[in-house]
Enzyme design. Sequence first.
Site, PDB file in Angstrom:
ATOM      1  N   ASP A 261       0.825  -1.205   0.000  1.00 58.26           N
ATOM      2  CA  ASP A 261       0.000   0.000   0.000  1.00 58.26           C
ATOM      3  C   ASP A 261       0.863   1.259   0.000  1.00 58.26           C
ATOM      4  OD1 ASP A 261       1.005  -0.577   2.504  1.00 58.26           O
ATOM      5  OD2 ASP A 261      -0.893  -0.382   3.563  1.00 58.26           O
ATOM      6  N   ASN A 262       1.863   1.266   0.863  1.00 61.08           N
ATOM      7  CA  ASN A 262       2.767   2.412   0.938  1.00 61.08           C
ATOM      8  C   ASN A 262       3.587   2.568  -0.337  1.00 61.08           C
ATOM      9  OD1 ASN A 262       4.244   4.559   2.426  1.00 61.08           O
ATOM     10  ND2 ASN A 262       5.946   3.122   2.283  1.00 61.08           N
TER      11      ASN A 262
END
Length: 416
Positions: A261-262
């Site tokens: 996600d990051n």
Amino acid sequence: MPRAAVLTAAIYLVLYGAVWALCLLGWRAAQRYKKPPRLIMPEGVLGVTIIRPLCGLDTNLYNALESTMKLDYPKFEILFTVQDEEDESVPVVKMLMQKYPDVKTRLIIDPRNVGVNPKINNLLGAFEQAQYDLLWVVDATISFVPGILRQSVEAFIGQRDVEAAHIAPQRGDVGLVHHVPFAVAHQRTWGSLVEQAFLNTTHAKMYLAINTLAIDSCVMGKSNLYSRTNIAALSTPSQTLRNLSEPPSGLAAFAPFLAEDNMIALALWHQLGLRHAMTSDVALDFLGSLSIWDYVQRRARWIRVRKRMTPFLVVALEPFTESILSGLCAAWAMNNLFHWSASLVFVCHMSAWIIVDVAVCRALERNVTSTGVSLAAWVLREALALPIWIYGICGNTIVWRGRRYRVLSSGEAKIA
């Protein structure tokens, strides 16, 4: 008083002021989290494919998935994805599909494996089969209020033409919409109460502050909306994959990372120049039965991942953003510089800190069922912050969903 001590105290007070500026900015940002107005969306709105990657029976799974069926939005489909047809979540999905026959839903079973990240593997089939370009990826434990998708699409489009919003993004346009997690201790064990205290106060406060500043990407992947076209345009940040004759692009390019996600959010920000946006909604995260050790392991896991993906100075400064250590340092500095009572400074500091934390929590729960935060759990969370950071920073192996991984210096992970 030695000059070195005076200089150290002065430098720390500058840092202390910056920490409090972030705390107050997070508190101020939380104040806008009131019940959002109902938007009147035109008939020609963008269609959205909602993807819910599943693996086993997560806490409150039925209710969390059912909230997707009740969304107030004119044009969407839901893809439930698993890697094994015998997965325990499959009967739950089938019950919901039978209960809501008018909602456009599909169950995708795809066992492909392109890397160590199980969530990326689980999303591959859905990314390929999605009817719409706009994708909303939501974790299995997340529930939300019906109007959240309207708000999110509005934030994604901004001032752009609807038809061009996902085809030709311009630098500075919104490329990702995300939501601050708000925890509900569905099973009130000590571990879940401490996790709830963390997510609803310290984490929410800093998450909102950093995203308000918007100096760089800061995204948690529990609820992310973005364009499939944009994701397909991303190149891999993996040093290992870049050495291949044909490096992968798109979703598969992020398979070597556990914090996909990051990494995806960073790539959208830096490779395509697309900023991120948030709405005045929360992603309700239902917590199951956690022990204190489960909580410690969960926090240490992401410290170990983050220290490989973030400049070390940033990670090293993290303990000074926590209440107890920052308060002790401030008390020492003010005592040495101004001869103020260290005890009084510390008491005032901790009192102000908890007031801001409680205010942030109350602001975020305005448009959801009130859950509050246990004072005892908050105190325990604060006391554990430094020991957990030390424990996390000293190791490189983590356990995620029963599997052990080793986090490499590049940020990539290997099965240990």
